[in-house]
Write a protein that holds these residues in place. Structure first.
Motif, short mmCIF file in Angstrom:
data_model
loop_
_atom_site.label_atom_id
_atom_site.label_comp_id
_atom_site.label_asym_id
_atom_site.label_seq_id
_atom_site.Cartn_x
_atom_site.Cartn_y
_atom_site.Cartn_z
N LEU A 116 0.82 -1.22 0.00
CA LEU A 116 0.00 0.00 0.00
C LEU A 116 0.85 1.26 0.00
O LEU A 116 0.31 2.37 0.13
CB LEU A 116 -0.93 0.00 1.23
CG LEU A 116 -1.87 -1.21 1.36
CD1 LEU A 116 -2.73 -1.07 2.59
CD2 LEU A 116 -2.76 -1.34 0.12
N THR A 144 -11.38 -3.70 -0.06
CA THR A 144 -9.92 -3.57 -0.15
C THR A 144 -9.37 -2.50 0.80
O THR A 144 -8.15 -2.37 0.95
CB THR A 144 -9.46 -3.23 -1.59
OG1 THR A 144 -10.32 -2.20 -2.08
CG2 THR A 144 -9.54 -4.44 -2.49
N THR A 256 -15.84 1.30 -6.60
CA THR A 256 -15.41 -0.06 -6.93
C THR A 256 -15.30 -0.23 -8.45
O THR A 256 -14.87 -1.26 -8.94
CB THR A 256 -16.43 -1.11 -6.41
OG1 THR A 256 -17.72 -0.66 -6.80
CG2 THR A 256 -16.38 -1.27 -4.92
N LEU A 291 -2.47 -9.44 8.48
CA LEU A 291 -3.87 -9.01 8.61
C LEU A 291 -4.65 -9.99 9.50
O LEU A 291 -5.44 -9.58 10.34
CB LEU A 291 -4.53 -8.93 7.22
CG LEU A 291 -4.20 -7.66 6.44
CD1 LEU A 291 -4.51 -7.85 4.96
CD2 LEU A 291 -4.97 -6.45 6.98
N1 LIG Z 1 -4.52 -2.25 5.33
C1 LIG Z 1 -5.42 -2.53 6.29
N2 LIG Z 1 -4.99 -2.73 7.54
C2 LIG Z 1 -5.86 -3.03 8.50
N3 LIG Z 1 -7.18 -3.14 8.31
C3 LIG Z 1 -7.67 -2.92 7.09
C4 LIG Z 1 -6.80 -2.62 6.00
N4 LIG Z 1 -7.53 -2.48 4.90
C5 LIG Z 1 -8.82 -2.68 5.26
N5 LIG Z 1 -8.89 -2.93 6.57
C6 LIG Z 1 -10.13 -3.23 7.31
O1 LIG Z 1 -10.91 -4.04 6.46
C7 LIG Z 1 -12.25 -3.70 6.54
C8 LIG Z 1 -12.78 -3.38 5.16
O2 LIG Z 1 -12.22 -2.18 4.71
P1 LIG Z 1 -13.07 -1.01 4.04
O3 LIG Z 1 -14.46 -1.00 4.56
O4 LIG Z 1 -12.28 0.25 4.12
O5 LIG Z 1 -13.08 -1.52 2.53
P2 LIG Z 1 -13.77 -0.81 1.29
O6 LIG Z 1 -12.86 -0.97 0.15
O7 LIG Z 1 -14.17 0.58 1.63
O8 LIG Z 1 -15.01 -1.74 1.08
P3 LIG Z 1 -16.37 -1.42 0.31
O9 LIG Z 1 -16.06 -1.20 -1.11
O10 LIG Z 1 -17.16 -2.67 0.52
O11 LIG Z 1 -16.94 -0.21 0.96
C9 LIG Z 1 -12.33 -2.52 7.46
O12 LIG Z 1 -12.74 -2.94 8.74
C10 LIG Z 1 -10.94 -2.00 7.52
O13 LIG Z 1 -10.67 -1.43 8.79
#
Ligand SMILES: Nc1ncnc2c1ncn2[C@@H]1O[C@H](COP(=O)(O)OP(=O)(O)OP(=O)(O)O)[C@@H](O)[C@H]1O
Length: 910
Positions: A116, A144, A256, A291
């Motif tokens: 990242l 993600t 997305t 993770l």
């Molecule tokens: N790099 C990371 N380190 C720790 N936790 C993470 C990381 N990436 C995502 N998470 C955790 O994973 C979960 C999903 O992340 P998030 O909701 O931000 O995804 P998103 O891409 O916004 O999903 P969506 O498209 O479904 O909204 C969250 O609880 C987030 O805290």
């Protein structure tokens, strides 16, 4: 369980690190600890390095090297120490103190330094841009971490005082307004109509951050309104015609979908930063593991229990493909913890076993998960050592390169480098094969490609690439792709050494390089994977190692066994235990005919020319017949041993390594294990010319090179170099004769073999040598070849040429000094030396001067002191004749050399 001393050292370092002071670094060095604890320096160093490998200590590779306790540092600085090896204390301190590493904003995100890192940089750059930041669009599949990143960007802005601590992070999920764009308009821009006057979120978020999630749901008219704000920071409430309002809200978008599908081109143009979040499957195994542990810890905290889990659980979680990425992984872990919680009767501990995992994971286990629940002790979450794979890998790579540097600086020989290099490689292979668990599907795909690549290359180059090489190499390639980003950093740091090492290998091992290049290009073609430099080094060394041992011991061992992979696995096991690749394998399905195997074998043996001994290890009496079919291969000795077992193969292998003669060990081993064996000799010794010189091997080699010009590439005569003094030892003579059919000896001094003609260098220079060439070579060369040899000898063995090739000094000057000295000596001694003696003296003295100039060691002669005392007159003549030469080259003739001159001249008449 640690041995007591190791535990004592660990406790000591933990204590010292808890009270970490940069002013007292000496306390962390192995020397100091060894003195303090009264434990030998070597043992301290061994244990500390082991603890580094286990991920418990960190190592600072400065001078001296320091060791510290990882967990204590983490507690002290409230940071995660993500690697085990540092190059200086400054590098460690920078990591401990730099905010990026601290668990604030982006520092919290798993993978912020790796997969990242680019997204982190983009988000930071966007929010930092003066005066109010620039909009950013975060793109990525569901789960993600897009929303997570948007929030971290906000935290980063607050932590870096880019926005006020009292500011807010406002979220608008656009999918909720998919069918009601007006409502969203009123919510975002506010309204002033029909008696309703309300602030919108843009106004509320003045000085804050406004995050639009799922922006592909935004209607075009809303997007148009928004980009007006993005152009000049001004907007109108819905219903207000004349009044423009201002806001400094920073905008973050997420989708997305592909950006061009999500937003109007006109809006997209106004978003300078677009960042892509990777799918979980694209991220490394290490990050996936991090993770998993991260979410398990989160749950453990939430439910207030000590969490334990089986290795099986970890393996399944690691190998499952999460279509909804990190979000799904987090859910899976939460559901598993909940299931375990419901089953649990313990108030303190929570044990997560594989049956607590959601059914979808269990039904989809494609991966080969080798460890079963309950077979190993459960892992306690709080003690779980994060996998320090990257550090383990790079530290092994570092070891390999450092060993190479020792070789480059002449501290160790090339053989030693290869040996030590292979030790590092074996350690690395042990690690990737036994310690890592891989998603079988991906690794299997690589193995499949590699095995066909190897098959082709083995045939083409007649090299040995054993079965386990593909197995480990595929894992190595997979590991390297997993750690690509961090490996790149490492490669950058050691680029110079990598290039240096590769250059050496290319020049030293051109054939292995060619084979490695072929493998590498096939991998590129088939897997679209460019091997990096360290992999190339691995490959070259591997090929060398797997083929080298065979050359060294002159024996090609081939195990032939019925069954699907019996021979292969015996060969692999024995090679690994012996640390040498002696054995190759031919597996033969039960219905294969002996003649078919013999044909395959013959092809194989002919492809591996150069072995004097072929040892066939077979599992059935009927296979003994195979030997007969090989009798027409010239000049080999075929040993066949029957009823093999792993133990028998090991015994034979160790004797091959001890270089015992095949007849001897076969007989002894067979007696011991009541097995049968036989030997078929097709040996016809190759005619050989031996080159030797009492002046040293270098002189002999130079003479050999001059001689070589007289033969065509495809000569049927061997030219072999042999140490003069070794040759004089009885046993060595026996060996030389048993190994070669010696046609003649060429050199500066006759070693005195009764039945073998000697051609002296001076004979060659005076062209006398050519007189008996025909006599010697008629049985081996055609008339035309002998004429050619004679012509080349006349051409190459002029005195000037010989001297030029024998010494690095200027041949003209040296020769004129030597000619004068010999002339003067003859005058003083009042004698006329014959041509042969004169030429011999020229050659000898030229070489001697070079050895004195280059300070080579010249051995004393027995009785030299007495000679000098007795033969004062001769000594003074020599000194007088050689005065000029001694002055010019600032050398002193050793006493032993004066004795040599005396003896040489005494034989003038002979
Ligand atoms: N790099 C990371 N380190 C720790 N936790 C993470 C990381 N990436 C995502 N998470 C955790 O994973 C979960 C999903 O992340 P998030 O909701 O931000 O995804 P998103 O891409 O916004 O999903 P969506 O498209 O479904 O909204 C969250 O609880 C987030 O805290």
């Amino acid at each position: 369980m640690y041995v007591q001393t190791k535990k004592e050292l660990l406790d000591y370092i933990e204590q010292c690190t808890m009270d970490f002071q940069t002013e007292a670094l000496h306390r962390y060095s192995a020397n100091y600890i060894s003195r303090e604890k009264n434990i030998s320096r070597n043992l301290v160093s061994q244990y500390l390095n082991e603890l580094v490998k286990e991920g418990i200590l960190i190592k600072i590779n400065s001078r001296p090297v320091y060791f510290m306790h990882r967990k204590s540092l983490e507690r002290l600085y409230d940071v995660k120490v993500t690697k085990s090896l540092f190059y200086s204390i400054d590098e460690l301190m920078e990591m401990l103190l730099r905010s990026d590493y601290c668990q604030k904003d982006f520092g919290k995100a798993i993978g912020n330094q790796l997969s990242l890192s680019y997204s982190v940089e983009q988000c930071k750059a966007a929010v930092r841009y003066p005066p109010f930041g620039l909009p950013i669009l975060i793109v990525g599949s569901t789960g993600t971490g897009k929303s997570y990143f948007a929030r971290l960007t906000y935290e980063y802005a607050v932590n870096n005082k880019l926005i006020d601590a009292a500011s807010n992070f406002y979220v608008i999920n656009c999918s909720e307004f998919k069918n009601d764009s007006d409502k969203l308009g009123r919510l975002v821009f506010g309204e002033n109509q029909d008696g309703e006057e309300r602030k919108g979120m843009l106004e509320m978020a003045d000085g804050s951050i406004l995050f639009f999630d799922e922006v592909h749901n935004l209607a075009p008219d809303f997007q148009e309104r928004l980009f007006i704000y993005m152009d000049n920071g001004r907007f109108q409430r819905i219903g207000e015609k004349d009044r423009w309002r201002a806001s400094s809200a920073r905008l973050i978008f997420a989708t997305t979908k592909k950006p061009e599908e999500a937003l109007l081109k006109t809006l997209l143009r106004r978003i300078p930063f677009v960042t892509q979040m990777p799918d979980l499957e694209e991220r490394s195994l290490n990050e996936k593991e991090e993770l998993i542990i991260f979410f398990l810890k989160k749950e453990a905290k939430r439910i207030g229990r000590e969490v334990y889990f089986s290795r099986q659980v970890l393996n399944i979680l690691l190998n499952y493909v999460y279509k909804e990425n990190v979000g799904e992984l987090e859910n899976v872990i939460r559901m598993s913890c909940a299931a375990a919680y419901l089953n649990s009767t313990d108030d303190v501990k929570l044990q997560i076993m594989s049956y607590h995992l959601p059914a979808t994971l269990l039904s989809d286990i494609k991966a080969s998960v080798e460890v079963e629940d309950g077979k190993e002790p459960l892992i306690y979450l709080a003690d779980f050592q994060r996998d320090v794979s990257m550090d383990r890998m790079t530290s092994l790579f570092d070891d390999l390169l450092n060993t190479f540097l020792k070789y480059a600086e002449n501290e160790i020989s090339f053989e030693k480098f290869l040996e030590a290099g292979m030790e590092h490689i074996y350690a690395y292979y042990d690690y990737i094969v036994f310690e890592r668990c891989y998603s079988d599907v991906k690794v299997k795909a690589i193995i499949k490609v590699l095995s066909s690549v190897f098959e082709e290359i083995t045939d083409k180059y007649a090299v040995v690439i054993p079965a386990n090489c593909g197995f480990v190499l595929s894992r190595s390639i997979y590991t390297i792709t997993q750690f690509y980003a961090s490996l790149e950093l490492w490669e950058k740091r050691r680029l110079e050494d990598l290039n240096h090492c590769l250059e050496w290998l290319h020049s030293k091992l051109p054939q292995e390089t060619a084979v490695a290049a072929e493998v590498s290009s096939a991998i590129k073609g088939n897997l679209d994977l460019q091997l990096n430099q360290i992999s190339e080094i691995f490959l070259i060394l591997n090929i060398k190692a797997y083929n080298r041992k065979l050359e060294l011991n002159d024996t090609l061992g081939i195990i032939i066994s019925h069954g699907y992979s019996t021979a292969g696995s015996i060969a692999d096991t024995c090679n690994q235990l012996l640390h040498f690749n002696i054995f190759n394998a031919i597996d033969m399905p039960l219905d294969t005919k002996v003649s078919e195997i013999a044909l395959k074998l013959k092809k194989y043996i002919l492809g591996h020319a150069g072995y004097r001994n072929i040892l066939l290890l077979v599992d059935m009496g009927s296979l003994e017949e195979i030997g007969k079919e090989l009798e027409d291969i010239p000049n080999i000795k075929i040993g066949i041993i029957n009823h093999i077992s792993t133990q028998l193969v090991l015994e034979v292998g160790s004797r091959i390594l001890q270089r015992q003669p095949m007849d001897k060990y076969l007989e002894e081993v067979c007696k011991e294990v009541h097995s049968s064996c036989k030997i078929i000799s097709t040996e016809r010794k190759i005619p050989t010319i031996l080159f030797t010189s009492e002046l040293g091997n270098e002189a002999a080699e130079r003479i050999m090179k001059l001689f070589q010009h007289g033969f065509s590439e495809k000569r049927h005569i061997n030219l072999v170099l042999y140490d003069y003094y070794e040759l004089l030892k009885n046993q060595e003579i026996a060996q030389v004769f048993s190994k070669y059919h010696i046609v003649c000896v060429v050199g500066t001094l006759d070693p005195g073999f009764k039945d073998v003609p000697f051609i002296s260098l001076d004979d060659l220079v005076t062209n006398k040598g050519t007189a008996y060439l025909e006599k010697i070579f008629v049985p081996y060369l055609t008339k035309k070849e002998i004429d050619f040899l004679e012509e080349k000898i006349v051409e190459n063995f002029s005195l000037q040429n010989v001297v030029e090739s024998l010494t690095i000094l200027n041949a003209d000057t040296l020769l004129s000094f030597v000619v004068n000295a010999v002339k003067r000596l003859q005058a003083l001694l009042k004698c006329d030396l014959n041509n042969k003696t004169i030429i011999g003296l020229y050659v000898h003295i030229c070489c001697l001067v070079e050895r004195l100039v280059t300070k080579a060691v010249i051995e004393a002669r027995p009785g030299e002191k007495e000679f000098i005392r007795k033969e004062k007159q001769f000594v003074s003549y020599v000194n007088s004749a050689f005065r000029e030469i001694q002055q010019h080259y600032k050398i002193q003739l050793p006493d032993g050399e004066i004795v040599f001159l005396y003896e040489y001249i005494s034989h003038n008449e002979e």
